[in-house]
Design a protein around this motif. Structure first.
Motif, PDB file in Angstrom:
ATOM      1  N   MET A 155     -11.900   0.410  -2.245  1.00 37.71           N
ATOM      2  CA  MET A 155     -10.890   1.244  -2.882  1.00 37.71           C
ATOM      3  C   MET A 155     -11.407   1.787  -4.214  1.00 37.71           C
ATOM      4  SD  MET A 155      -7.600  -1.177  -2.004  1.00 37.71           S
ATOM      5  CE  MET A 155      -6.621  -0.498  -3.334  1.00 37.71           C
ATOM      6  N   LEU A 186      -6.538   4.831   0.821  1.00 35.54           N
ATOM      7  CA  LEU A 186      -6.368   4.034  -0.387  1.00 35.54           C
ATOM      8  C   LEU A 186      -7.215   4.559  -1.542  1.00 35.54           C
ATOM      9  CD1 LEU A 186      -6.165   0.494   1.215  1.00 35.54           C
ATOM     10  CD2 LEU A 186      -4.294   1.998   0.485  1.00 35.54           C
ATOM     11  N   GLU A 200       1.279   4.219  -2.862  1.00 38.91           N
ATOM     12  CA  GLU A 200       1.156   5.641  -2.520  1.00 38.91           C
ATOM     13  C   GLU A 200       2.347   6.421  -3.054  1.00 38.91           C
ATOM     14  OE1 GLU A 200      -1.121   6.719   1.495  1.00 38.91           O
ATOM     15  OE2 GLU A 200       0.528   5.320   1.822  1.00 38.91           O
ATOM     16  N   PHE A 211       0.833  -1.200   0.000  1.00 40.01           N
ATOM     17  CA  PHE A 211       0.000   0.000   0.000  1.00 40.01           C
ATOM     18  C   PHE A 211       0.871   1.255   0.000  1.00 40.01           C
ATOM     19  CE2 PHE A 211      -3.409  -2.687   2.193  1.00 40.01           C
ATOM     20  CZ  PHE A 211      -4.145  -2.834   1.027  1.00 40.01           C
ATOM     21  N   ALA A 240      -7.569  -5.764  -4.153  1.00 38.03           N
ATOM     22  CA  ALA A 240      -6.952  -4.444  -4.304  1.00 38.03           C
ATOM     23  C   ALA A 240      -6.352  -4.243  -5.689  1.00 38.03           C
ATOM     24  CB  ALA A 240      -5.879  -4.250  -3.228  1.00 38.03           C
TER      25      ALA A 240
END
Length: 275
Positions: free
Chosen positions: A156, A99, A40, A36, A124
Motif C-alpha cells: 500500500m 488501496l 476509501e 478498507f 496497513a
C-alpha cells in the motif's frame, strides 16, 4: 459527514478547522473489507472537505484510532479469500491498485496531514501513516510491516515511503525482518517526526493538528508540492516549478494580512484564514 455516534469502523469528525479520521473497530482495529471501504469513503470525503474556497474548509487532517492499539494489522482471512479463490493474481493486483489509490489520495490532500500513533501500529495502518505529512508517536508506540508472516511484501506504498524517509537500506531492513520497532528508534531513523509522552498524547496530537491548521493553508499546500517534487524528481525539478507554485501566494489574503501584521506589530502576530 458520518455521525460520530455511528458504528462505522472509520468515520470523520470535525474539530474546528481539523478533520479527524477515526479508526474504531474493537478490539484490535483489524483491517478488513469494512475498514478498507471506510478509508476509501473517508479520503473521498476529505478531498471535498479540503477543497480550496470551501467556506467550511478543513485546513488540516488528523488520523487517530480508538482502543489500546492503533491496529493489529490486516484480518488475514481477507487474503485467504483471494489466494484460494479464482484468479488470485488478478484479484491481488486489483486489491493493491485500489488501496494504493487511498494512500495517494491521502498524500495528495492540499492541507497538512498528521497521523497520531498511540500504540502498536502494524501493516496497513503503518502504511497509511507513512502517506501522511507528519507522524507523531507516543512513547509506548511501536511499528511494524510484518507482511512476511503471510508471504507478502507491504503493497500500500509503505516500502517506498519508508525509503523516502529513512533511506533504502533501512526500509529493506524493516520489511525483511518483519520486526516491531519502538517509536524512539524510528524517530532516530526519521520515520517518526516526534515522540511525545504517553500521558496526554491524544490531546498533544490534537493541539499539533490545530497548530498547523491555523497556519497559511495555501502556503502549506505549496510547501507539500515543492518537497514532494524535490524528493521524487530532484531539487532542480522543484526549482523549476517554484515560481508557478509560490508566485500566486502574493495574491492571497493570508500573505497580505501577514505582511501588514509583520510591519505594524512585528513577527509572530499574524492570524490566517486559509485564503
Amino acid at each position: 459527514m458520518t455521525d460520530a455516534g455511528s458504528a462505522a469502523p472509520v468515520r470523520i469528525e470535525r474539530d474546528g478547522d481539523v478533520a479527524v479520521v477515526v479508526l474504531d473497530k474493537p478490539p484490535l482495529n483489524l483491517f478488513d473489507e469494512s475498514v478498507f471501504a471506510g478509508f476509501e469513503a473517508a479520503v473521498a470525503e476529505l478531498v471535498a472537505l479540503t477543497e480550496p474556497g470551501r467556506p467550511d474548509r478543513a485546513r488540516a487532517v488528523l488520523l487517530e484510532a480508538r482502543g489500546k492499539v492503533v491496529s493489529g494489522g490486516v484480518d488475514v482471512t481477507a487474503f485467504r479469500a483471494i489466494a484460494e479463490g479464482p484468479d488470485p493474481e488478478q484479484r491481488g493486483t486489483a486489491l493493491w491498485a485500489r488501496l494504493l489509490r487511498v494512500s495517494q489520495t491521502l498524500e495528495d490532500l492540499p492541507v497538512p496531514t498528521v497521523f497520531a500513533a498511540h500504540g502498536l501500529t502494524l501493516t496497513a495502518a503503518f502504511e497509511f501513516a507513512l502517506a501522511c505529512d507528519v507522524l507523531l508517536a507516543a512513547e509506548r508506540a511501536s511499528f511494524g510491516l510484518v507482511e512476511i508472516v503471510v508471504g507478502l511484501t507491504p503493497s500500500m506504498g509503505g516500502p517506498q515511503r519508508l525509503a523516502e524517509r529513512a533511506g533504502p537500506a533501512r526500509a529493506k531492513e524493516l520489511v525483511f525482518t518483519g520486526e516491531r520497532y519502538p517509536a524512539a528508534v524510528l524517530e532516530r531513523w526519521d520515520v517518526v517526526n516526534r515522540v511525545l509522552p504517553d500521558e496526554g498524547f491524544a490531546e498533544a496530537a490534537r493541539a499539533y493538528a490545530h497548530r498547523v491548521a491555523a497556519g497559511p493553508t495555501l502556503a502549506h499546500a505549496a510547501t507539500k508540492r515543492l518537497v514532494t517534487t524535490a524528493v521524487r524528481h530532484g531539487v532542480r525539478a522543484a526549482d523549476e516549478i517554484t515560481p508557478q507554485v509560490s508566485g500566486p501566494l502574493f495574491g492571497t489574503a493570508d500573505l497580505r494580512g501577514a505582511v501588514a501584521s509583520f510591519l505594524d506589530e512585528g513577527p509572530g502576530q499574524a492570524t490566517y484564514r486559509g485564503r
